[in-house]
Scaffold this motif. Structure first.
Motif, mmCIF file in Angstrom:
data_model
loop_
_atom_site.group_PDB
_atom_site.id
_atom_site.type_symbol
_atom_site.label_atom_id
_atom_site.label_comp_id
_atom_site.label_asym_id
_atom_site.label_seq_id
_atom_site.Cartn_x
_atom_site.Cartn_y
_atom_site.Cartn_z
ATOM 1 N N SER A 446 0.831 -1.196 0.000
ATOM 2 C CA SER A 446 0.000 0.000 0.000
ATOM 3 C C SER A 446 0.866 1.247 0.000
ATOM 4 O O SER A 446 2.049 1.198 0.287
ATOM 5 C CB SER A 446 -0.901 0.012 1.224
ATOM 6 O OG SER A 446 -0.147 0.360 2.359
ATOM 7 N N LEU A 447 0.209 2.361 -0.307
ATOM 8 C CA LEU A 447 0.946 3.625 -0.348
ATOM 9 C C LEU A 447 1.489 3.984 1.033
ATOM 10 O O LEU A 447 2.576 4.536 1.149
ATOM 11 C CB LEU A 447 0.039 4.734 -0.883
ATOM 12 C CG LEU A 447 0.751 6.027 -1.247
ATOM 13 C CD1 LEU A 447 1.713 5.815 -2.393
ATOM 14 C CD2 LEU A 447 -0.248 7.121 -1.575
ATOM 15 N N SER A 448 0.723 3.650 2.056
ATOM 16 C CA SER A 448 1.212 3.936 3.414
ATOM 17 C C SER A 448 2.540 3.234 3.653
ATOM 18 O O SER A 448 3.437 3.779 4.282
ATOM 19 C CB SER A 448 0.208 3.462 4.455
ATOM 20 O OG SER A 448 -1.074 3.888 4.125
ATOM 21 N N ILE A 451 5.309 5.307 1.731
ATOM 22 C CA ILE A 451 5.758 6.640 2.121
ATOM 23 C C ILE A 451 6.033 6.802 3.606
ATOM 24 O O ILE A 451 6.553 7.816 4.022
ATOM 25 C CB ILE A 451 4.803 7.741 1.640
ATOM 26 C CG1 ILE A 451 3.465 7.625 2.317
ATOM 27 C CG2 ILE A 451 4.643 7.712 0.136
ATOM 28 C CD1 ILE A 451 2.595 8.812 1.992
ATOM 29 N N HIS B 19 -8.889 -1.901 -2.382
ATOM 30 C CA HIS B 19 -8.544 -2.316 -1.019
ATOM 31 C C HIS B 19 -9.714 -3.015 -0.339
ATOM 32 O O HIS B 19 -9.507 -3.950 0.441
ATOM 33 C CB HIS B 19 -8.034 -1.120 -0.213
ATOM 34 C CG HIS B 19 -6.609 -0.787 -0.543
ATOM 35 N ND1 HIS B 19 -5.547 -1.372 0.088
ATOM 36 C CD2 HIS B 19 -6.074 0.035 -1.477
ATOM 37 C CE1 HIS B 19 -4.411 -0.920 -0.433
ATOM 38 N NE2 HIS B 19 -4.705 -0.052 -1.385
ATOM 39 N N MET B 297 -4.390 7.592 -0.762
ATOM 40 C CA MET B 297 -4.334 7.289 0.673
ATOM 41 C C MET B 297 -5.708 7.364 1.320
ATOM 42 O O MET B 297 -6.028 6.579 2.204
ATOM 43 C CB MET B 297 -3.363 8.239 1.370
ATOM 44 C CG MET B 297 -1.965 8.083 0.841
ATOM 45 S SD MET B 297 -0.766 8.815 1.936
ATOM 46 C CE MET B 297 -0.772 7.627 3.263
ATOM 47 N N GLU B 300 -7.423 4.105 0.378
ATOM 48 C CA GLU B 300 -6.875 2.977 1.137
ATOM 49 C C GLU B 300 -7.390 2.992 2.583
ATOM 50 O O GLU B 300 -7.799 1.965 3.125
ATOM 51 C CB GLU B 300 -5.347 3.123 1.112
ATOM 52 C CG GLU B 300 -4.578 1.987 1.668
ATOM 53 C CD GLU B 300 -3.092 2.330 1.697
ATOM 54 O OE1 GLU B 300 -2.588 2.910 0.721
ATOM 55 O OE2 GLU B 300 -2.451 2.026 2.712
ATOM 56 N N LYS B 314 -2.929 8.653 7.928
ATOM 57 C CA LYS B 314 -1.575 9.118 8.263
ATOM 58 C C LYS B 314 -0.801 9.445 6.984
ATOM 59 O O LYS B 314 -0.072 8.602 6.459
ATOM 60 C CB LYS B 314 -0.821 8.029 9.036
ATOM 61 C CG LYS B 314 -1.053 8.082 10.537
ATOM 62 C CD LYS B 314 0.085 7.436 11.285
ATOM 63 C CE LYS B 314 0.136 5.928 11.037
ATOM 64 N NZ LYS B 314 1.111 5.227 11.855
ATOM 65 N N HIS B 380 12.902 10.183 -2.723
ATOM 66 C CA HIS B 380 11.866 10.327 -1.701
ATOM 67 C C HIS B 380 12.307 9.672 -0.391
ATOM 68 O O HIS B 380 12.187 10.244 0.687
ATOM 69 C CB HIS B 380 10.593 9.644 -2.240
ATOM 70 C CG HIS B 380 9.353 9.948 -1.464
ATOM 71 N ND1 HIS B 380 8.100 9.675 -1.953
ATOM 72 C CD2 HIS B 380 9.156 10.480 -0.243
ATOM 73 C CE1 HIS B 380 7.199 10.043 -1.067
ATOM 74 N NE2 HIS B 380 7.805 10.528 -0.018
#
Lengths: 457, 456
Positions: A446-448, A451, B19, B297, B300, B314, B380
């Motif tokens: 997942s993106l969480s 990042i 998701h 995000m 998700e 978050k 990043h």
């Protein structure tokens, strides 16, 4: 505190002059190129043999001048950057009528060249002045093709350099591609002939150059008295058994496929306008894995079989298996697959059909790249916007975006490391890197995950 | 088995659906009026310029939806009945839901300009917007773009690809100057001129003038100048697309009001993406977040919330990226046109005026707080932990190579950046310790690790 007034709104308004329209000049350039091709076509019907120098220089000259002028007008006059405008709408690059004409023309050229090469006799005679000059003898069948090939790589290589000049990776890589074709695949083999040495294309070796692994090849080189012949055996075996694993471990298969190989070189220069036409479908990937590995197995098994036959017969001399396999492999793989389909269908199927579905060299290099290499394409955190440029311009049909948007590194057997995904990415997400193997294959879900770079991840 | 209905098939809605499918076996339906299949909105410009087709911008092949049992309905939702838990579609069919996710996106801002509804005045957000522009393109000799932001400059680039002259009206004194500090903003001004765009800084639209048939024929700028044009691109930002939700008990502000778990004031109704507005924004962030990755995000997180997990939103340290014609832009940490109180800045620009690095840091602790990169790609995975771990400017400069994400063989600027730092801070000289490359990245990881060890 920055001073907002520091920026003078009147800055250099004079530079905002009107954009120049070069469409008329561009058309003239294309016309000159077409005239060059017309002269070349006329030559094959007789005049080429009669006035070789005139036709050779005027046709190649017009083609070179026209295409370079067009390149300059199209790509060089605007600031450097990604220049893929109109690719999905042009009749040439988006499966339009021009693409089909070119595909039929190219395929026809290959078919005639393979099966009725005597029809090109006048072209061979046209090439004689050059052939005598570099090779010291008259043109044979494939010498004409070799010159065309090298000429195409040179001219379209310059185009690629101009088009992608914002990327030093592409500039340096394309220079190497041109160098490799011009010297390793054309000039050196020609000079070897000139100096009465055995002819060898030194950028090819087993398994792509399958004959180099067959007993007959060793027998003929061993018979030669010269040092050069011994060196060529050493060179070819060295590249297969030492160069391939070591270089691929450090750099991935790209050191060969998109820097040295002539097939790859042609794809990345002459074929560059068509690179986006490779199929990105999942089903294509499945077909690809079956086909390319089948070809590899076929080569390995047949090479082993011929050596077994040679060993039991106690001689390297020609045996029926060697003869039969050389013939059938040369026909099916060398001609039909890599030539007629692989290159003839550039405008329709994209540029790397052969490299992707058939090349045994690519299969071996890909295997090493996937499992034992330090190479990967790194994706940059969460910056991907799923635009799809990377997948679109991947000549190997890899759905790069499906990795980039998940933040997963791309470690794929088929990736030839041309670097175009990184070149066209508008957000700086992709980067070809060699590095420690630890963490090379990562699979964030997942993106969480991507990042939030926690140490305990 | 619940029926979860998602209105909107943009990145937020689709991420939520994906998701939800990963997490459970509920029935999932996505309704969109725009297109049947999800495509990447950010790539609209590339469709117009001929870099990609609509199909190329679709991240999933068409079989994906059936395989993952996500039903797609292409229709427009007319109204929502929150008490009966059902939707009325334009085709007069009804769809009932157990949970509803509103992911309706945004629409271009219209500030009540005179003539904004004329034929030929348009924003750019949806596929329909793009089709509208495409259909008219052959008639356009000059396009005027109003609003100097990210969509405005994309639209300008699009018209350039068709040899259409572009006049670009920017209200600020310099391009996107609220977000871009002066130097970066000036760099983009120069680059816009370099592309022969008629950039008008400090220029505001007075009115759009139509001809008798209701088509755009000119615009008038506030200083009185009249410019003939056949198209006006209205790109002064976007706002939530919520008109069809008005006149109900759903709590609306500029967007659909939500709490930190994306719940609206209606039971089992959630809002995510460009249309959602946090009742209480997270610290240092805007109440409405309209960028690609926040949409992801949101989607998700809401999927986990709907499945009853206690997952909070978050988003971590702010980052973003864009491309201004040929110049790429990446930012990490909040960097705006003006420094925050107590901040100082270190700025380096290459002699060609197209590459720059900005590092904002705390005057007191010297800890870095934000980065801007123009024409240079940054890693990043290195920049964000530098900010989060409050690494000092000095240490960042020393190890700058670790942040360099440019392709191989690109010119490296670490040494000149160190040199400039040493000139600006002669009492605190540094030497370049970490060079570019993946090894550097690992060294940085190790350093951060040892740093956490030390502090704990």
């Amino acid at each position: 505190m920055p001073d907002l007034n520091k920026v003078d709104p009147s800055i250099d308004l004079t530079s905002a002059h009107e954009h120049q329209d070069f469409s008329v000049l561009s058309k003239v350039a294309v016309a000159i190129m077409v005239i060059g091709f017309l002269i070349l076509s006329i030559a094959v019907f007789g005049p080429g043999a009669k006035y070789p120098k005139l036709f050779l220089f005027s046709s190649f000259g017009a083609i070179a001048f026209g295409s370079l002028a067009y390149t300059f007008l199209t790509y060089f006059l605007s600031p450097s950057g990604v220049k893929n405008n109109h690719i999905t709408t042009s009749a040439l690059t988006a499966h339009g009528w021009l693409a089909w004409i070119m595909a039929v023309g190219l395929t026809g050229f290959y078919v005639i060249h393979y099966w009725w090469s005597h029809l090109f006799e006048n072209w061979y005679r046209m090439m004689d002045p050059l052939s005598f000059y570099v090779r010291g003898k008259q043109t044979e069948d494939w010498i004409f093709y070799g010159v065309l090939y090298t000429f195409g790589v040179l001219i379209m290589g310059i185009r690629a350099i101009v088009k992608y000049r914002h990327s030093r990776y592409q500039i340096i890589r394309t220079c190497m591609v041109i160098f490799s074709q011009f010297f390793l695949a054309w000039l050196i083999p020609s000079l070897l002939v000139y100096f009465k040495e055995p002819e060898a294309y030194v950028n090819y070796f087993w398994p792509l150059s399958f004959k180099d692994g067959f007993p007959l090849h060793f027998q003929s080189l061993l018979q030669e008295p010269s040092i050069m012949a011994k060196f060529l055996i050493f060179w070819s075996l060295g590249l297969t058994f030492i160069g391939t694993p070591i270089l691929t471990y450090y750099f991935g298969k790209r050191w060969y496929c998109s820097w040295v190989c002539g097939c790859g070189g042609l794809a990345n220069t002459v074929g560059d306008p068509f690179r986006q036409n490779s199929s990105k479908k999942l089903i294509s990937w499945k077909i690809e894995r079956w086909m390319i590995n089948s070809v590899l197995i076929f080569i390995v098994v047949s090479t082993g079989y011929i050596w077994y036959v040679a060993a039991t017969a106690g001689t390297l001399k020609i045996n029926p298996a060697d003869h039969y396999l050389t013939k059938s492999y040369g026909f099916l793989i060398g001609m039909v697959f890599s030539g007629v389909v692989g290159t003839g269908f550039y405008p329709i199927l994209g540029t790397r059909v052969w490299c992707r579905f058939g090349c045994p060299q690519a299969a071996i290099l890909g295997f090493i790249q996937r499992f034992f290499s330090r190479f990967r394409i790194t994706t940059n955190g969460g910056q991907c916007i799923s635009c799809g440029n990377c997948s679109k311009y991947c000549e190997m049909g890899i759905d790069v975006r499906s990795y980039a948007e998940r933040g997963a590194n791309i470690v794929r057997a088929s990736c030839v490391g041309c670097g175009m995904c990184a070149t066209v990415c508008p957000r700086g997400v992709l980067n070809l890197e060699n590095g420690p193997r630890e963490g090379r294959i990562n699979k964030p879900v997942s993106l969480s995950d991507i990042i939030n770079f926690e140490e305990d991840k | 088995m619940k029926h979860i209905v998602i209105i909107g098939n943009g990145i937020a809605g689709v991420t939520a659906a994906r998701h939800l499918r990963k997490l459970g076996d509920d029935k999932i339906t996505i309704i969109s009026a725009e297109t049947k299949y999800f495509f990447s909105r950010t790539a609209l410009m590339y469709i117009y310029m001929g870099h990609m087709t609509l199909q190329d911008t679709q991240p999933y092949e068409n079989w994906f939806w059936e395989k993952n049992r996500i039903d797609l309905i292409q229709d427009k939702v007319e109204s929502v009945d929150y008490s009966e838990k059902k939707l009325l579609l334009a085709s007069k069919t009804e769809v009932s839901y157990d949970s509803l996710i509103l992911a309706t996106g945004a629409k271009p801002n219209m500030f009540g300009w005179k003539g904004q509804d004329l034929d030929g005045a348009q924003g750019l957000y949806s596929y329909q917007n793009l089709q509208y522009i495409e259909e008219r393109s052959h008639l356009i000799k000059r396009a005027v773009i109003v609003g100097g932001g990210l969509i405005g400059i994309e639209l300008a680039e699009m018209f350039l690809s068709r040899n259409i002259k572009v006049t670009f009206l920017v209200r600020e004194k310099s391009f996107w100057n609220k977000i871009l500090p002066n130097e970066e903003s000036a760099m983009i001004n120069r680059h816009i001129f370099e592309h022969h765009i008629d950039l008008r800084l400090g220029a505001e639209l007075e009115e759009i003038i139509g001809d008798d048939s209701g088509k755009v024929k000119a615009i008038k700028i506030k200083d009185g100048e009249v410019l003939d044009c056949e198209f006006v691109g209205l790109t002064a930002g976007v706002s939530p697309n919520i008109d069809f939700l008005k006149d109900s008990d759903l709590n609306l502000g500029r967007g659909i009001k939500i709490d930190q778990t994306f719940k609206t004031n209606m039971p089992d109704v959630y809002a995510i993406g460009d249309c959602a507005e946090f009742e209480v924004p997270l610290e240092g962030r805007l109440p409405i977040e309209q960028v690609w990755y926040t949409g992801k995000m949101h989607g998700e997180t809401v999927a986990h919330v709907i499945q009853g997990e206690e997952k909070t939103y978050k988003p971590g340290t702010w980052f973003n990226s864009a491309k201004f014609l040929d110049i790429e832009y990446q930012t990490y940490g909040m960097v705006l046109g003006q420094l925050f109180d107590g901040q100082e800045t270190f700025y380096w620009e290459a002699p060609n005026g197209k590459i720059s690095v900005r590092i904002n840091f705390s005057k007191e602790t010297m800890a870095v707080e934000g980065f801007n990169f123009m024409g240079l790609r940054a890693r990043h995975e290195v920049c964000v932990p530098w900010i989060e771990n409050k690494i000092t400017l000095k240490e960042v400069i020393e190890n700058f190579g670790a942040a360099n994400f440019d392709p191989e063989f690109y010119k490296k600027y670490e040494a000149v950046i160190v040199q400039q730092y040493n000139e600006e801070y002669p009492n605190d000289r540094v030497e370049l310790k970490t060079k570019k490359g993946l090894f550097s990245n690992y060294i940085q990881k190790f350093k951060r690790f040892s740093l956490t060890e030390r502090s704990s």
